[in-house]
Design a protein around this motif. Structure first.
Motif, PDB file in Angstrom:
ATOM      1  N   PRO A  63     -37.869  36.063 -21.352  1.00 25.86           N
ATOM      2  CA  PRO A  63     -37.892  37.514 -21.553  1.00 25.86           C
ATOM      3  C   PRO A  63     -39.120  37.923 -22.352  1.00 25.86           C
ATOM      4  O   PRO A  63     -39.646  37.142 -23.144  1.00 25.86           O
ATOM      5  CB  PRO A  63     -36.615  37.791 -22.348  1.00 25.86           C
ATOM      6  CG  PRO A  63     -36.201  36.495 -22.921  1.00 25.86           C
ATOM      7  CD  PRO A  63     -36.785  35.411 -22.090  1.00 25.86           C
ATOM      8  N   ARG A  64     -39.584  39.135 -22.129  1.00 22.02           N
ATOM      9  CA  ARG A  64     -40.676  39.694 -22.938  1.00 22.02           C
ATOM     10  C   ARG A  64     -40.045  40.730 -23.862  1.00 22.02           C
ATOM     11  O   ARG A  64     -39.243  41.550 -23.422  1.00 22.02           O
ATOM     12  CB  ARG A  64     -41.729  40.387 -22.067  1.00 22.02           C
ATOM     13  CG  ARG A  64     -42.318  39.568 -20.928  1.00 22.02           C
ATOM     14  CD  ARG A  64     -42.902  38.261 -21.364  1.00 22.02           C
ATOM     15  NE  ARG A  64     -43.815  37.703 -20.373  1.00 22.02           N
ATOM     16  CZ  ARG A  64     -43.505  36.699 -19.564  1.00 22.02           C
ATOM     17  NH1 ARG A  64     -42.313  36.142 -19.606  1.00 22.02           N
ATOM     18  NH2 ARG A  64     -44.413  36.234 -18.713  1.00 22.02           N
ATOM     19  N   TYR A  65     -40.450  40.687 -25.106  1.00 17.93           N
ATOM     20  CA  TYR A  65     -39.889  41.627 -26.074  1.00 17.93           C
ATOM     21  C   TYR A  65     -40.821  42.816 -26.265  1.00 17.93           C
ATOM     22  O   TYR A  65     -42.044  42.652 -26.284  1.00 17.93           O
ATOM     23  CB  TYR A  65     -39.661  40.928 -27.422  1.00 17.93           C
ATOM     24  CG  TYR A  65     -38.567  39.897 -27.330  1.00 17.93           C
ATOM     25  CD1 TYR A  65     -37.234  40.283 -27.372  1.00 17.93           C
ATOM     26  CD2 TYR A  65     -38.870  38.552 -27.157  1.00 17.93           C
ATOM     27  CE1 TYR A  65     -36.220  39.348 -27.250  1.00 17.93           C
ATOM     28  CE2 TYR A  65     -37.858  37.607 -27.029  1.00 17.93           C
ATOM     29  CZ  TYR A  65     -36.540  38.011 -27.074  1.00 17.93           C
ATOM     30  OH  TYR A  65     -35.539  37.092 -26.941  1.00 17.93           O
ATOM     31  N   LEU A  94     -41.095  52.844 -25.013  1.00 15.45           N
ATOM     32  CA  LEU A  94     -41.807  51.610 -25.338  1.00 15.45           C
ATOM     33  C   LEU A  94     -43.292  51.930 -25.342  1.00 15.45           C
ATOM     34  O   LEU A  94     -43.735  52.856 -24.653  1.00 15.45           O
ATOM     35  CB  LEU A  94     -41.540  50.525 -24.289  1.00 15.45           C
ATOM     36  CG  LEU A  94     -40.104  50.069 -24.089  1.00 15.45           C
ATOM     37  CD1 LEU A  94     -40.042  49.007 -22.993  1.00 15.45           C
ATOM     38  CD2 LEU A  94     -39.516  49.516 -25.379  1.00 15.45           C
ATOM     39  N   THR A  95     -44.045  51.165 -26.086  1.00 13.59           N
ATOM     40  CA  THR A  95     -45.497  51.331 -26.114  1.00 13.59           C
ATOM     41  C   THR A  95     -46.088  49.994 -25.685  1.00 13.59           C
ATOM     42  O   THR A  95     -46.085  49.041 -26.453  1.00 13.59           O
ATOM     43  CB  THR A  95     -45.957  51.709 -27.537  1.00 13.59           C
ATOM     44  OG1 THR A  95     -45.246  52.890 -27.925  1.00 13.59           O
ATOM     45  CG2 THR A  95     -47.450  51.964 -27.603  1.00 13.59           C
ATOM     46  N   VAL A  96     -46.516  49.930 -24.436  1.00 12.66           N
ATOM     47  CA  VAL A  96     -46.869  48.636 -23.852  1.00 12.66           C
ATOM     48  C   VAL A  96     -48.348  48.569 -23.474  1.00 12.66           C
ATOM     49  O   VAL A  96     -48.865  49.477 -22.821  1.00 12.66           O
ATOM     50  CB  VAL A  96     -46.014  48.385 -22.581  1.00 12.66           C
ATOM     51  CG1 VAL A  96     -46.387  47.066 -21.922  1.00 12.66           C
ATOM     52  CG2 VAL A  96     -44.533  48.407 -22.930  1.00 12.66           C
ATOM     53  N   SER A 137     -45.808  43.208 -18.238  1.00 10.43           N
ATOM     54  CA  SER A 137     -46.417  44.510 -18.554  1.00 10.43           C
ATOM     55  C   SER A 137     -46.910  45.212 -17.291  1.00 10.43           C
ATOM     56  O   SER A 137     -46.820  46.433 -17.179  1.00 10.43           O
ATOM     57  CB  SER A 137     -47.551  44.342 -19.565  1.00 10.43           C
ATOM     58  OG  SER A 137     -48.526  43.449 -19.095  1.00 10.43           O
ATOM     59  N   THR A 138     -47.395  44.444 -16.303  1.00  6.47           N
ATOM     60  CA  THR A 138     -47.869  45.102 -15.077  1.00  6.47           C
ATOM     61  C   THR A 138     -46.678  45.572 -14.225  1.00  6.47           C
ATOM     62  O   THR A 138     -46.782  46.556 -13.511  1.00  6.47           O
ATOM     63  CB  THR A 138     -48.782  44.178 -14.243  1.00  6.47           C
ATOM     64  OG1 THR A 138     -48.103  42.952 -14.013  1.00  6.47           O
ATOM     65  CG2 THR A 138     -50.096  43.906 -14.935  1.00  6.47           C
ATOM     66  N   GLN A 139     -45.550  44.849 -14.343  1.00  8.62           N
ATOM     67  CA  GLN A 139     -44.355  45.328 -13.615  1.00  8.62           C
ATOM     68  C   GLN A 139     -43.870  46.635 -14.216  1.00  8.62           C
ATOM     69  O   GLN A 139     -43.471  47.553 -13.508  1.00  8.62           O
ATOM     70  CB  GLN A 139     -43.237  44.298 -13.693  1.00  8.62           C
ATOM     71  CG  GLN A 139     -43.410  43.165 -12.705  1.00  8.62           C
ATOM     72  CD  GLN A 139     -42.181  42.265 -12.678  1.00  8.62           C
ATOM     73  OE1 GLN A 139     -41.058  42.735 -12.671  1.00  8.62           O
ATOM     74  NE2 GLN A 139     -42.413  40.974 -12.680  1.00  8.62           N
TER      75      GLN A 139
END
Ligand SMILES: Cc1cc2nc3c(=O)[nH]c(=O)nc-3n(C[C@H](O)[C@H](O)[C@H](O)COP(=O)(O)OP(=O)(O)OC[C@H]3O[C@@H](n4cnc5c(N)ncnc54)[C@H](O)[C@@H]3O)c2cc1C
Length: 291
Positions: A69-71, A87-89, A109-111
């Motif tokens: 998972p990415r947090y 969210l700020t990605v 992040s690209t998804q």
């Protein structure tokens, strides 16, 4: 390497089979290191390049590793809006390190970037955050969040503004250290920060632009410049320090606090290092960092 062998086994083109077997072999160690590891090639790209390869789906599934998972730190406050979460990605899409001509494309992040605004769906779970405003509203709050590290502090500011609107504002000093490359390009939430400064929920805003002067200026430099003042807020008034963003930035910022303890608190290096441990144990130094 097991995947490469599986692919080699299910390839109709002998040249492809030979290349895949070589990559998985001891003799192909260097080729593996360059072609797979350095160039960051994953299964999808390999299947596109070795088109004659048709491994059974079930066998592939058994071998692929689980995607971790990415947090992402929530950058909005439920006190302000309990139905929407921000969210700020940073979208990872940039020249790959040490692999000329290739682009590093971040999986998650690209998804997120590609999700349709209103109809997109993402599988998520929520993990409690260590970032909590001090229970005592008189305590100073020092926030350090360059780049996307600003995420939890945007949420803090929304919470402070909501509390103030309800007549239960934070009377202690609040200060944000933000950093980015250029004032005109990546100064995130500039308007919101200006508004927070104007309405008093943010007492002080300090911004470091790293690419606008000959000497690169980062948040830790501003903190060192503000050493005497920060020491008074943290040590004298029992302030809380929150750090969010890159691991190396976090290390530098903790170093800056330690240097303050030496310079302004007249502590020895050892005592200053212990002071950091005490702040952390008391929950007055909270860090959320990633590489
Ligand atoms: C507690 C926590 C909170 C976080 N909060 C946020 C947040 O609020 N906002 C945010 O944007 N991120 C945040 N992150 C980071 C986030 O979880 C992801 O790691 C990030 O979005 C990259 O994920 P990805 O799947 O897009 O990239 P991945 O496909 O996972 O790629 C990233 C990997 O590639 C490497 N890499 C990066 N650039 C290059 C390059 N140029 N060349 C070669 N390799 C490279 C990185 O070192 C990393 O190992 C947080 C991380 C943690 C642990």
């Amino acid at each position: 390497k097991e995947l490469l062998l599986l692919m080699a086994e299910h390839t109709s083109d002998p040249a492809h089979a030979s290349r895949l077997s070589h990559l998985a072999s001891a003799a192909g160690k260097q080729a593996y290191s360059d072609y797979i590891q350095r160039d960051g090639r994953g299964l999808t790209e390999l299947l596109q390049e070795f088109r004659s390869c048709k491994p059974p789906f079930g066998a592939v599934l058994e071998l692929v590793t689980k995607l971790t998972p990415r947090y992402y730190t929530i950058s909005s406050s439920s006190a302000k809006d309990a139905t929407t979460l921000h969210l700020t990605v940073k979208v990872v899409r940039e020249p790959m390190r040490n692999a000329e001509g290739r682009t590093k494309v971040g999986v998650c992040s690209t998804q997120l970037e590609a999700l349709p605004a209103s109809t997109g769906r993402a599988a998520v779970f929520v993990r409690p955050s260590a970032f909590r405003l001090p229970a005592d509203p008189t305590k100073p709050v020092i926030m350090v969040g360059p780049g996307t590290g600003i995420a939890p502090f945007r949420a803090f500011l929304q919470e402070l503004q909501t509390r103030a609107a309800r007549g239960a504002g934070h009377s202690g000093h609040t200060r944000l250290y933000f950093g980015c490359r250029h004032s005109r390009r990546d100064f995130l939430y500039q308007d919101e920060l200006a508004a927070a400064k104007a309405d008093g929920s943010l007492s002080e805003l300090r911004v470091a632009f790293s690419r606008e002067t000959e000497r690169k200026v980062y948040v830790q430099h501003l903190m060192r410049d503000d050493g005497a003042q920060l020491w008074k807020l943290v040590h004298g008034e029992g302030g809380y320090v929150y750090i969010c963003g890159g691991t190396s930035m976090g290390r530098e910022v903790v170093g800056a606090i330690q240097a303050m303890a030496v310079e302004h608190g007249k502590m020895s290096d050892g005592a200053a290092a212990d002071y950091i441990k005490v702040l952390t144990a008391e929950g007055r130094l909270v860090q959320e960092l990633w590489s």
